[in-house]
Design an enzyme around this catalytic site. Structure first.
Site, PDB file in Angstrom:
ATOM      1  N   ARG A 212       0.861  -1.175   0.000  1.00  0.00           N
ATOM      2  CA  ARG A 212       0.000   0.000   0.000  1.00  0.00           C
ATOM      3  C   ARG A 212       0.902   1.231   0.000  1.00  0.00           C
ATOM      4  NH1 ARG A 212      -1.859  -3.615   3.948  1.00  0.00           N
ATOM      5  NH2 ARG A 212      -3.914  -4.509   3.547  1.00  0.00           N
TER       6      ARG A 212
ATOM      7  N   LYS B 251      -1.460  -2.804   7.954  1.00  0.00           N
ATOM      8  CA  LYS B 251      -2.571  -2.378   8.795  1.00  0.00           C
ATOM      9  C   LYS B 251      -2.548  -3.128  10.117  1.00  0.00           C
ATOM     10  CE  LYS B 251      -5.932  -0.982   5.282  1.00  0.00           C
ATOM     11  NZ  LYS B 251      -7.287  -1.233   4.731  1.00  0.00           N
TER      12      LYS B 251
ATOM     13  N   HIS C  35      -2.533   2.154  -5.626  1.00  0.00           N
ATOM     14  CA  HIS C  35      -3.199   0.879  -5.370  1.00  0.00           C
ATOM     15  C   HIS C  35      -3.369   0.059  -6.643  1.00  0.00           C
ATOM     16  CE1 HIS C  35      -4.516  -0.456  -1.445  1.00  0.00           C
ATOM     17  NE2 HIS C  35      -5.486  -1.174  -2.003  1.00  0.00           N
TER      18      HIS C  35
ATOM     19  N   ARG D  12      -0.843  -2.577  -6.767  1.00  0.00           N
ATOM     20  CA  ARG D  12      -1.154  -3.652  -5.813  1.00  0.00           C
ATOM     21  C   ARG D  12      -2.177  -4.611  -6.434  1.00  0.00           C
ATOM     22  NH1 ARG D  12      -1.132  -4.791  -0.306  1.00  0.00           N
ATOM     23  NH2 ARG D  12      -3.087  -5.404   0.652  1.00  0.00           N
TER      24      ARG D  12
ATOM     25  N   HIS E  81      -3.351  -9.171   3.624  1.00  0.00           N
ATOM     26  CA  HIS E  81      -4.787  -9.148   3.903  1.00  0.00           C
ATOM     27  C   HIS E  81      -5.063  -9.966   5.155  1.00  0.00           C
ATOM     28  CE1 HIS E  81      -6.001  -6.984   0.406  1.00  0.00           C
ATOM     29  NE2 HIS E  81      -5.574  -7.884  -0.444  1.00  0.00           N
TER      30      HIS E  81
ATOM     31  N   TYR F 255     -10.567 -10.179  -6.749  1.00  0.00           N
ATOM     32  CA  TYR F 255      -9.602 -10.582  -7.764  1.00  0.00           C
ATOM     33  C   TYR F 255     -10.063 -11.844  -8.492  1.00  0.00           C
ATOM     34  CZ  TYR F 255      -6.734  -7.413  -4.996  1.00  0.00           C
ATOM     35  OH  TYR F 255      -6.270  -6.318  -4.318  1.00  0.00           O
TER      36      TYR F 255
END
Length: 327
Positions: free
Chosen positions: A163, A179, A253, A256, A279, A288
């Site tokens: 990110r 995150k 992004h 990514r 994730h 995806y």
């Protein structure tokens, strides 16, 4: 004897300093996002009730007031559904904290926690085709220091799947803090690893350097706007070299998403892709998978099939009365 109540100011202060920062060790990004939520919310509640912020109490956090605030975000501030849900998540988190701190506020807090998140339309994954990726990677002028840094930035965005905030926080060892302060080490292909080594040599730095890897021309940490500026600049030049570009603009992004799509098409396990991208859940990869299926459908449609449907057989209508009699 009247039970002593905890003021809204005290609840909010302890929520940020004790609960988020000390107990949960929340990231600075999360704390800033939650802070902005309550700045907007308190102003909205004060204006709606024609009172000062200092006069508000937690009981003002009614479901109707919260829903009015969320609607205001979408209509007046033109926030997306995702942003609206992020604001609601902050409010629900605070309400859960209030339930534990102030039992007298448990009933109104439970009502706020019960406010559902709004369903967002399924996102369309924006990813680069192989031609688009190769074209934008060929744009930076690698005969100059700034061009070499720009090329490294694009290469890292794609190869690491990071990110944008993770990228600008990156240290020489590609150990990404994602995150929720979740750390992951991302292996780079040899070519990208060599780019990092060459960049460190050129900037006279060691692999153990604790400074951020990518620096601006003032040798300071790059920020989001700096990364976005470079990507906009390179994409504008790349579009002129692509016969039919699929998109007007791209974002950090996009790289990514492109990495995720390439890994998926290559047959890499979804669990591995989840770990590479950082994730929390496999469900996040559904966008995806759906995009990959759409690509396959389009590919099949573009190939003329020799299969002939033929003449449909003659169908006689059943005798409805006979059918009813058999029931």
């Amino acid at each position: 004897m009247t039970e002593s109540r905890i003021s809204l100011a005290e609840l909010l202060t302890s929520f940020f300093t004790r609960h988020l920062a000390a107990e949960l060790n929340a990231s600075p990004h999360t704390i800033v996002s939650y802070r902005d939520t309550f700045r907007f919310l308190l102003r909205h509640l004060a204006e709606s009730s024609h009172r000062q912020v200092s006069q508000l109490v937690y009981e003002d956090f009614t479901p109707d007031a919260i829903l009015s605030f969320l609607e205001n975000l979408e209509r007046q501030r033109h926030n997306s559904t995702a942003t609206r849900n992020a604001r609601l998540a902050a409010i629900r988190s605070f309400s859960s904290y209030v339930m534990n701190r102030d039992p007298a506020a448990a009933a109104p807090a439970q009502k706020v926690i019960s406010i559902p998140f709004k369903k967002a339309p399924r996102r369309v994954v924006g990813h680069l085709s192989e031609q688009e990726l190769r074209t934008i990677l060929g744009v930076p002028d690698r005969s100059t220091p700034s061009g070499r840094r720009g090329y490294l930035l694009l290469a890292l965005l794609y190869d690491s799947g990071a990110r944008v905030q993770e990228l600008i926080n990156l240290r020489p060892l590609v150990r990404i803090m994602g995150k929720g302060r979740k750390e992951r080490i991302v292996p780079l292909v040899p070519a990208t690893a060599n780019l990092v080594r060459n960049y460190l040599d050129e900037t006279k730095r060691l692999p153990t350097d604790t400074m951020p890897l990518l620096l601006n021309y003032r040798r300071e940490k790059m920020n989001r706007s700096g990364v976005r500026f470079l990507i906009d600049k390179y994409w504008k030049l790349a579009k002129d070299l692509i016969p039919k570009p699929q998109r007007r603009s791209i974002s950090p992004h996009t790289f990514r998403h492109t990495k995720a799509m390439h890994l998926l098409v290559a047959g890499i396990s979804p669990v591995t892709i989840k770990d590479i991208l950082g994730h929390a859940h496999l469900k996040t990869l559904e966008i995806y998978v759906q995009a990959d299926l759409e690509m396959k459908r389009n590919a099949l449609k573009s190939v003329k099939s020799p299969i002939d449907v033929g003449v449909p057989p003659h169908r006689t209508e059943p005798d409805l009365l006979y059918w009813l009699e058999q029931l």
